[in-house]
Scaffold this motif. Structure first.
Motif, PDB file in Angstrom:
ATOM      1  N   PRO A  51     -21.673 -14.122   8.786  1.00 51.26           N
ATOM      2  CA  PRO A  51     -22.235 -14.942   7.698  1.00 51.26           C
ATOM      3  C   PRO A  51     -23.318 -14.219   6.904  1.00 51.26           C
ATOM      4  CG  PRO A  51     -22.007 -16.232   9.704  1.00 51.26           C
ATOM      5  CD  PRO A  51     -21.769 -14.807  10.084  1.00 51.26           C
ATOM      6  N   TYR A  52     -24.194 -13.503   7.603  1.00 50.85           N
ATOM      7  CA  TYR A  52     -25.287 -12.830   6.895  1.00 50.85           C
ATOM      8  C   TYR A  52     -24.784 -11.624   6.110  1.00 50.85           C
ATOM      9  CZ  TYR A  52     -29.554 -10.173   6.047  1.00 50.85           C
ATOM     10  OH  TYR A  52     -30.567  -9.473   5.452  1.00 50.85           O
ATOM     11  N   LEU A  53     -24.026 -10.752   6.773  1.00 49.81           N
ATOM     12  CA  LEU A  53     -23.574  -9.543   6.082  1.00 49.81           C
ATOM     13  C   LEU A  53     -22.678  -9.868   4.896  1.00 49.81           C
ATOM     14  CD1 LEU A  53     -22.789  -7.177   9.104  1.00 49.81           C
ATOM     15  CD2 LEU A  53     -24.835  -7.214   7.651  1.00 49.81           C
ATOM     16  N   SER A  54     -21.874 -10.933   5.007  1.00 55.74           N
ATOM     17  CA  SER A  54     -20.947 -11.261   3.917  1.00 55.74           C
ATOM     18  C   SER A  54     -21.666 -11.853   2.707  1.00 55.74           C
ATOM     19  CB  SER A  54     -19.861 -12.215   4.410  1.00 55.74           C
ATOM     20  OG  SER A  54     -20.413 -13.437   4.844  1.00 55.74           O
ATOM     21  N   ARG A  55     -22.944 -12.183   2.835  1.00 59.68           N
ATOM     22  CA  ARG A  55     -23.721 -12.559   1.642  1.00 59.68           C
ATOM     23  C   ARG A  55     -24.082 -11.333   0.817  1.00 59.68           C
ATOM     24  NH1 ARG A  55     -28.393 -14.313   1.197  1.00 59.68           N
ATOM     25  NH2 ARG A  55     -29.298 -14.425   3.281  1.00 59.68           N
ATOM     26  N   HIS A  56     -24.079 -10.171   1.455  1.00 59.06           N
ATOM     27  CA  HIS A  56     -24.512  -8.944   0.787  1.00 59.06           C
ATOM     28  C   HIS A  56     -23.378  -7.947   0.566  1.00 59.06           C
ATOM     29  CE1 HIS A  56     -28.730 -10.130   1.279  1.00 59.06           C
ATOM     30  NE2 HIS A  56     -28.408 -10.500   2.497  1.00 59.06           N
ATOM     31  N   TYR A  57     -22.332  -8.036   1.406  1.00 59.07           N
ATOM     32  CA  TYR A  57     -21.265  -7.048   1.342  1.00 59.07           C
ATOM     33  C   TYR A  57     -19.910  -7.736   1.513  1.00 59.07           C
ATOM     34  CZ  TYR A  57     -25.445  -4.591   3.012  1.00 59.07           C
ATOM     35  OH  TYR A  57     -26.720  -4.155   3.166  1.00 59.07           O
ATOM     36  N   ARG A  58     -18.884  -6.958   1.304  1.00 54.94           N
ATOM     37  CA  ARG A  58     -17.536  -7.390   1.665  1.00 54.94           C
ATOM     38  C   ARG A  58     -17.326  -7.011   3.133  1.00 54.94           C
ATOM     39  NH1 ARG A  58     -12.433  -4.403   1.075  1.00 54.94           N
ATOM     40  NH2 ARG A  58     -10.651  -5.828   0.798  1.00 54.94           N
ATOM     41  N   VAL A  59     -16.994  -7.983   3.959  1.00 58.75           N
ATOM     42  CA  VAL A  59     -16.924  -7.758   5.403  1.00 58.75           C
ATOM     43  C   VAL A  59     -15.507  -8.047   5.888  1.00 58.75           C
ATOM     44  CG1 VAL A  59     -17.784  -8.486   7.668  1.00 58.75           C
ATOM     45  CG2 VAL A  59     -19.353  -8.326   5.717  1.00 58.75           C
TER      46      VAL A  59
END
Length: 695
Positions: A51-59
């Motif tokens: 959830p956190y990383l996908s706010r900033h990157y494509r995961v």
């Protein structure tokens, strides 16, 4: 888990007859591929990162063969390292990923390194967490046991044995293995998750994965890895020695972060720290332009960030009352609210500023509704299973306070903020106040000894947090008085709840958010004649079952009490049109001033939520309340407080499910004189004074 804000694109890729399930989260910035690991767990092991990383990157995540949504082929050859590497490349191709940052955990780390050696142009960087690369010897305690030979002993690492797994010892192995994997205290939820995932693969297939293990890359090959490498390894790793991580960092010329006190899976046990490292690493290897404004300290207005719990709307009403008093004490104070629906609706109606980052918060109310059964919500377990939501929401909070300087942060039962600040105290850069109206996780009787151990463990961790970091909270405010605290203990060997709370909290008294008074029903467009019963179940959708039971009882109640009319308030998350039409009943949706409707009533029926019950007590309105089954707060904390105030007629849900019993309880409540203790009306002012000192 239920979360209506989560979005992902799922797909599958087939290679040599084996289907592999993948998911793509987010769409902006560089791509991060979170690799699978040993098939004993699925890609859900990354739930605290996605959830956190996908706010900033494509995961991108995918389930390794043998786990999750992927196939479980038979035979060791299907689980060789080369097969997992080829699966990863197939997923990159299927998702049109030209380049990415690779993140591996344990057995996934060799696969990340092999990918970087075979396709260096596609790998921007590698993060290895708890790497299992066989660069270092096994832990001493593991060396005396072999996997393929049958052992007479079934103690310790002797459980790591193919015969033991397939001959009835698999469950015992899972408990032992994951207990070693999480060497950190208070890791019950992480262990429980992994045991659950471990049951998704048959022990025979897990044997295949172990037989297939190949010798990993030799050190001389690792020196050929050309991309940046970060290694994160726990100093107390009970699966692979810390030396292994150190040797990998040395061989690749990479960086090493040692987690002192940490075990094998810091991304699960210390996700805030690990997620911060991941973001810093990705931003370093795939930099993007930064636009930022810094305001000189003396040019900044006084500013507060207020977090109001979304579980029920009572917190919002009392927090608005406290905010009004706080502004009166500190004119010019700017307040931003970090909140979720339905709290945001209350705040917007009141003209408050909801922080834009609120849109990133994962919805806790939706999760609670997902967890609920028929008037049944195991509140303690629901909160435990909300762990990934709490991690994501804390990290949204952490981003907000990193970008904007706040003088004070006020958390009204913002559990994630309080917990993760104590786990990561270095992140505190503001005055911090914590508010709650109950203290102590309590087991339900039918949970047995297991639940008693779990609640005691959670309480012990909270007590340890407060003893070690007493400085972290600048104010601990109990919304109530010492007599409102439930009697009892936090658990075996732990202090009494009341004595500990009195030592560690200031008391504001109860905060009603309004001056208790009877309301002229004509001002609310209700007829002046007859009797009025208001039925309400709070701000979530959990109370739908109770509304149906009340509607079933209405005809009997109207025969027992002639002239009795009902207003059923569904709140913001239940559609009034979903309920049947019953003579004598008016269905209403969300009412922004519900307390005035309650104060105009002759009778009320509600769940066991504290706010509504205390509003009725303050207005001296007779009421019947039906606590949610397995909701420890409603059954113990709220019930004890209402008993102290001599307020309310309590029914179990089984009793309320009988229309005659419920109707008779309503009739009795109407004819029994109220002798409630008075509820003070200065709680908001007292709470605001405690907070104002921090400004």
């Amino acid at each position: 888990m239920g979360d209506e804000t989560m979005t992902e694109v799922r797909g599958t890729v087939e290679r040599d007859g084996v289907t592999v399930g993948y998911a793509v989260h987010g769409s902006g910035g560089p791509t991060v591929l979170l690799l699978p690991t040993w098939s004993i767990v699925s890609s859900r092991m990354w739930k605290a990162q996605v959830p956190y990383l996908s706010r900033h990157y494509r995961v991108i995540t995918f389930d390794g063969r043998g786990s999750g949504r992927s196939d479980r082929p038979v035979g060791a050859a299907a689980y060789s390292d080369s097969e997992f590497v080829a699966d990863a490349l197939a997923v990159l191709d299927a998702t049109a990923t030209e380049s990415c940052v690779l993140v591996g955990f344990s057995r996934g780390c060799p696969w990340a390194l092999q990918l970087a050696l075979t396709q260096p142009e596609r790998v921007l960087g590698i993060v290895c967490i708890g790497p299992a690369t066989r660069l270092a010897p096994k832990l001493e305690e593991r060396t005396q046991w072999t996997f393929n030979e049958r052992h007479e002993s079934s103690e310790g690492w002797a459980k790591y044995n193919r015969h033991y797994w397939v001959e009835g010892g698999y469950d015992d192995f899972l408990e032992y293995f994951f207990g070693k994997l999480f060497s950190e205290p208070h890791s019950t939820k992480q262990i429980e998750d992994c045991i659950g995932w471990g049951h998704e693969i048959a022990p025979e297939r897990l044997v295949d994965t172990e037989v297939a293990r190949e010798d990993h890359l030799p050190p001389e090959r690792l020196t050929q890895v050309s991309c940046p490498v970060l290694v994160i390894h726990g100093a107390q790793d009970g699966i692979r020695p810390h030396l292994e991580g150190a040797l990998l960092a040395e061989a690749t010329g990479g960086s090493l972060v040692t987690v002192e006190g940490g075990g094998h899976a810091p991304h699960a046990r210390d996700p805030v720290m690990v997620n911060g490292l991941l973001r810093s690493f990705v931003d370093r290897v795939a930099p993007r332009p930064v636009r930022r404004t810094w305001v000189r300290a003396l040019s900044r207005p006084r500013r507060a960030l207020y977090l109001s719990s979304p579980i029920g709307l009572g917190h919002a009403r009392r927090d608005l009352a406290i905010a009004r008093e706080l502004r009166a004490l500190r004119p010019g104070l700017e307040i931003d609210w970090l909140a979720q629906h339905p709290v945001t609706r209350v705040l917007e109606d009141a003209g408050e500023r909801v922080h834009p980052a609120s849109a990133y918060l994962r919805n806790e109310s939706a999760h609670i509704e997902f967890e609920a059964g028929e008037h049944d919500l195991h509140a303690f377990q629901a909160v435990r299973r909300m762990d990934e939501i709490l991690v994501a929401n804390f990290l949204t909070f952490a981003d907000v306070v990193a970008e904007t300087p706040y003088d004070v942060v006020i958390g009204d039962e913002a559990w994630e903020v309080d917990y993760f600040l104590h786990e990561n105290p270095e992140l505190k850069r503001f005055a911090y106040a914590w508010m709650t109206d109950f203290v102590g996780w309590l087991p339900m009787p039918d949970g047995g000894s297991r639940e008693a151990r779990l609640t005691a463990d959670y309480n012990a961790e909270m007590i340890e947090h407060r003893a070690r970091f007493a400085r972290l909270r600048d104010r601990s405010v109990f919304v109530g008085d010492p007599d409102d605290i439930v009697d009892g203990s936090f658990g075996p060997g732990l202090p009494g709840i009341r004595e500990w709370t009195e030592r560690n909290f200031d008391f504001a008294g109860y905060v009603t958010g309004f001056v208790p008074e009877r309301v002229d029903r004509a001002t609310l467009s209700y007829p002046a004649d007859g009797l009025l019963c208001v039925v309400t179940v709070g701000g979530s959708g959990v109370g739908t079952s109770l509304l149906h039971k009340v509607l079933d009882a209405v005809p009997i109640a109207r025969r027992l009490v002639p002239g009795l009319n009902f207003v059923v308030v569904t709140g913001p998350r239940i559609d009034p049109a979903s309920l049947p039409s019953v003579p004598g009943v008016t269905l209403r949706g969300y009412l922004p001033e519900l307390h005035r409707h309650l104060a105009a009533a002759d009778l009320a029926v509600t769940q066991g939520g504290l706010t509504t019950c205390m509003e009725l007590t303050a207005a001296r309105v007779p009421f019947v309340y039906v606590p949610l089954r397995h909701h420890f707060e409603q059954n113990f904390h709220v019930a004890a407080r209402l008993d102290h105030y001599h307020a309310g007629h309590r029914l179990t849900y089984d009793e309320a499910a009988d229309p005659l019993v419920l109707a008779e309880a309503m009739a009795k409540a109407l004819t029994t004189p109220t002798d409630y203790r008075p509820v003070a009306d200065d709680g908001a002012a007292r709470a605001a004074q405690l907070l104002a000192d921090l400004l």
